[in-house]
Design a protein around this motif. Structure first.
Motif, PDB file in Angstrom:
ATOM      1  N   ARG A 103       0.675  -1.172   0.087  1.00  0.00           N
ATOM      2  CA  ARG A 103       0.168   0.034  -0.072  1.00  0.00           C
ATOM      3  C   ARG A 103       0.718   1.435   0.079  1.00  0.00           C
ATOM      4  NH1 ARG A 103      -1.830  -1.930   5.331  1.00  0.00           N
ATOM      5  NH2 ARG A 103      -0.479  -0.852   6.957  1.00  0.00           N
ATOM      6  N   PRO A 104       0.568   2.168  -0.576  1.00  0.00           N
ATOM      7  CA  PRO A 104       1.226   3.606  -0.696  1.00  0.00           C
ATOM      8  C   PRO A 104       1.509   4.118   0.803  1.00  0.00           C
ATOM      9  CG  PRO A 104      -0.849   3.837  -2.132  1.00  0.00           C
ATOM     10  CD  PRO A 104      -0.846   2.478  -1.348  1.00  0.00           C
ATOM     11  N   ASN A 105       3.029   4.205   1.125  1.00  0.00           N
ATOM     12  CA  ASN A 105       3.624   4.729   2.268  1.00  0.00           C
ATOM     13  C   ASN A 105       4.185   5.968   1.928  1.00  0.00           C
ATOM     14  OD1 ASN A 105       3.155   2.143   4.216  1.00  0.00           O
ATOM     15  ND2 ASN A 105       4.217   1.308   2.352  1.00  0.00           N
ATOM     16  N   SER A 106       3.818   7.143   2.548  1.00  0.00           N
ATOM     17  CA  SER A 106       4.415   8.207   2.719  1.00  0.00           C
ATOM     18  C   SER A 106       6.044   8.227   3.275  1.00  0.00           C
ATOM     19  CB  SER A 106       3.483   9.192   3.251  1.00  0.00           C
ATOM     20  OG  SER A 106       2.419   9.588   2.687  1.00  0.00           O
ATOM     21  N   ILE A 107       6.807   9.258   2.396  1.00  0.00           N
ATOM     22  CA  ILE A 107       8.249   9.248   3.175  1.00  0.00           C
ATOM     23  C   ILE A 107       8.608  10.602   2.865  1.00  0.00           C
ATOM     24  CG2 ILE A 107       8.918   6.608   2.845  1.00  0.00           C
ATOM     25  CD1 ILE A 107      10.255   7.442   0.249  1.00  0.00           C
ATOM     26  N   ASP A 108       9.793  10.950   3.671  1.00  0.00           N
ATOM     27  CA  ASP A 108      10.261  12.419   3.156  1.00  0.00           C
ATOM     28  C   ASP A 108       9.086  13.480   3.408  1.00  0.00           C
ATOM     29  OD1 ASP A 108      12.400  11.097   2.827  1.00  0.00           O
ATOM     30  OD2 ASP A 108      12.496  11.408   0.331  1.00  0.00           O
ATOM     31  N   GLY A 109       8.602  13.456   4.576  1.00  0.00           N
ATOM     32  CA  GLY A 109       7.522  14.554   4.793  1.00  0.00           C
ATOM     33  C   GLY A 109       6.434  14.510   4.253  1.00  0.00           C
ATOM     34  N   GLY A 110       6.014  13.460   3.550  1.00  0.00           N
ATOM     35  CA  GLY A 110       4.654  13.319   2.642  1.00  0.00           C
ATOM     36  C   GLY A 110       5.135  13.820   1.291  1.00  0.00           C
ATOM     37  N   THR A 111       6.265  13.977   0.875  1.00  0.00           N
ATOM     38  CA  THR A 111       6.611  14.618  -0.569  1.00  0.00           C
ATOM     39  C   THR A 111       6.514  13.266  -1.570  1.00  0.00           C
ATOM     40  OG1 THR A 111       8.909  14.709   0.028  1.00  0.00           O
ATOM     41  CG2 THR A 111       7.430  16.635   0.309  1.00  0.00           C
TER      42      THR A 111
END
Length: 283
Positions: A103-111
């Motif tokens: 599933r899509p996981n956010s990284i680098d502050g959501g960018t």
């Protein structure tokens, strides 16, 4: 009476019919055998077969089945996506690890968002315009931000007009071995809604027909790619292919990829463009 007793003895001494063995089916297969078949299927097929019977349901949870679907360096991907803290449970089975990474996981502050490609089991990466360096992005004479459900990041950058158009970015990620394509997701025209319907204002589109946009990428191990093309199809999102890069099988370090698009001929302005994201996907 004597004749009746004789008949009883004759029936008792007659050979009995052989016992019919019970029928066997897929449910009687050992889970190890079923698992050796499941490793050759894709995750969607494995999940469908899990509902077939108890043997398939048990085999579909086996670690060796799901480990074959994970990239070989999934430990490095977990560290990059979830960090070295306690965000990722250490006691998950391989099936649950695959589910978390798919599933899509956010990284680098959501960018940025990363997930496993269901066809190849290798990571796909999407980078928001907020994670890019865009010339003049903070000057409202040139750029504005538009909220929209048409982006996985819920907003896009809209260029009204500018002389020097340049967008740069980079990402460092432990890509597993393989070939990857890099794209910019763009649309000519301003997004909007009217009476609940999608509309696209094309009045500000100009300058893109005079010269092509130059797309480039380079990697930390010396690979380079370049492509030039005109922006087309107003009102429709398009993926503009920048190029491809290859991660070697013996690579032990994260790959750094730099990319850009530019149209810096200052003899004319250009405008009317939505910039959504950069997309990296396994080939």
């Amino acid at each position: 009476m004597g004749s009746g007793f004789s008949s009883f003895l004759a029936l008792s001494s007659a050979p009995s019919a052989p016992a019919v063995p019970p029928e066997t089916g897929l449910g009687d297969l050992p889970e190890s055998v079923v698992g050796s078949v499941l490793v050759h299927l894709n995750p969607q097929e494995i999940c469908r077969l899990a509902a077939l019977n108890r043997a398939f349901r048990g085999a579909s949870s086996a670690d060796f089945v799901w480990e074959s679907k994970l990239p070989e360096n999934y430990d490095s991907i977990i560290s990059r996506v979830f960090g070295d803290g306690n965000e990722f449970p250490s006691n998950l089975c391989k099936r649950d690890i695959y589910a978390r990474l798919s599933r899509p996981n956010s990284i680098d502050g959501g960018t940025k968002r990363v997930w496993l490609h269901k066809g190849t089991g290798r990571p796909s990466l999407s980078i928001s315009f907020n994670g890019l360096s865009i010339t003049g992005i903070d000057d409202r004479r040139y750029w504005s931000r538009i909220s929209t459900d048409e982006s996985r990041f819920k907003s896009v950058a809209y260029l009204q007009q500018i002389w020097w158009f340049e967008v740069d970015g980079e990402v460092e990620f432990p890509f597993p071995a393989g070939t990857y394509n890099l794209y910019f997701r763009l649309q000519l025209g301003r997004l909007g809604r009217r009476f609940g319907q999608r509309v696209c204002d094309c009045e500000q589109i100009h300058g893109w027909e005079k010269k092509p946009v130059r797309f480039q990428l380079s990697t930390s191990d010396g690979q380079n790619a370049m492509n030039e093309c005109y922006l087309t199809s107003p009102g429709n999102w398009k993926f503009y292919h920048v190029g491809s890069f290859v991660v070697a099988k013996d690579s032990k370090v994260a790959m750094k990829v730099k990319f850009s698009m530019m149209q810096i001929d200052c003899t004319h302005t250009k405008g009317g463009l939505c910039v959504d994201s950069v997309f990296i996907s396994p080939k």
